[in-house]
Design a protein around this motif. Sequence first.
Motif: not given
Length: 377
Positions: A148-173
């Motif tokens: 995903a895109s790891i930026q301070a402004a949108t990080f909580q939104q990315q965490l919301d998606i990751a949590e919905e999908l059941g992820m234990k890791n969240i990252g970027t390429g």
Amino acid sequence: MPDHTDATPTNRINRRSLLAASAGVAAALGAAGLPVLATGSPALAHPKDKDKDKDKGKGKLRVEPLIPEKNRGIILYSVRDRITAAPDDSGVPYGFERVLARLAEIGYKEIEFAGYTQHTSILGRQITPREIRKILDDNGLVANGTHASIQAATFQQQLDIAEELGMKNIGTGSDPTNSAYKADWDAAADLWNELGRQARARGMRLYTHNHDVAYSFLLDSGPLDAQGRPTRSSGVRRLEYFFGKTDPKYVFFEFDIYWGYVARYKHQKYVDPAGREVTDLFDPILNVADRTTRFPLFHAKDGDRDTSVPNGHQMAPLGEGDINFQQFFQTIGERDFHHANWEMDTAPGGTANQGQSLDLAALSYRNMSDLTIYLKK
């Protein structure tokens, strides 16, 4: 639905990939007090050996998968052409529902995401993370990460998606910074430490994924240029500096094995503070072995050596190239902790071979499954 798994050659793992460890790497491992594989004996268990004990003079041994079945994954970038494809009559799976079902059928247990969208004509709208989670659950699949895109402004939104999908890791390429200078890596470390705290508070680990340039040398010493920046190096590599600046409780890494070997080929020399050219070979195995529990995820990406191209390697299906995955995964240890995601950037076959990426996913899974280890009973 046609089975496309037999459209490509299905020879088992190439023995040169498993046995041809370089003397230089072996010497470095030995000097560091780390185990070195004996390259004169088979690195794969033959089928006839799998159901009987092996006696190597040190007690009876059992054969187990080097990469546990539950930890074998794929990043969907490898099959991006089929995730994003519009419905067609080719018989090749398309979209999340059909592609994830096929990957589960192949044997994959984990999925790393590379986006959350498919062709809107499949549902008449875009699919939602909740709908993707149901597809995962229906197929016995687990989301182990994302690019995903790891930026301070949108990080909580990315965490919301990751949590919905059941992820234990969240990252970027992407690398935390593309800079060659310490100040930028210091700033990146401050940000990542903070975002890592936020991820941990929600039960996740934050990770970054490397390409070869992440293991090029910092410019951190010597004469300054016109902008006041250093022009020479102390020999510290960019990501190795970042390892030390980030908190191991909050910041983790996904090692792309292919790009690690490209770095070994491309980033061998630097100019030291005195102006002398120094040669220093990067060792992908020791890079991980020295801090193995900071690497929950790997891109198990293979390549053939080819010095006619800038990267010195051409991507290949897992087990069909020159990278010694047997030595790599056996030496770094912690096999239950590590998760291997197959990736091949060049897997899609386009309109000429619409099933190619899924064919190669099947071949690579079989070869990943063939990696075995002898353990004491």
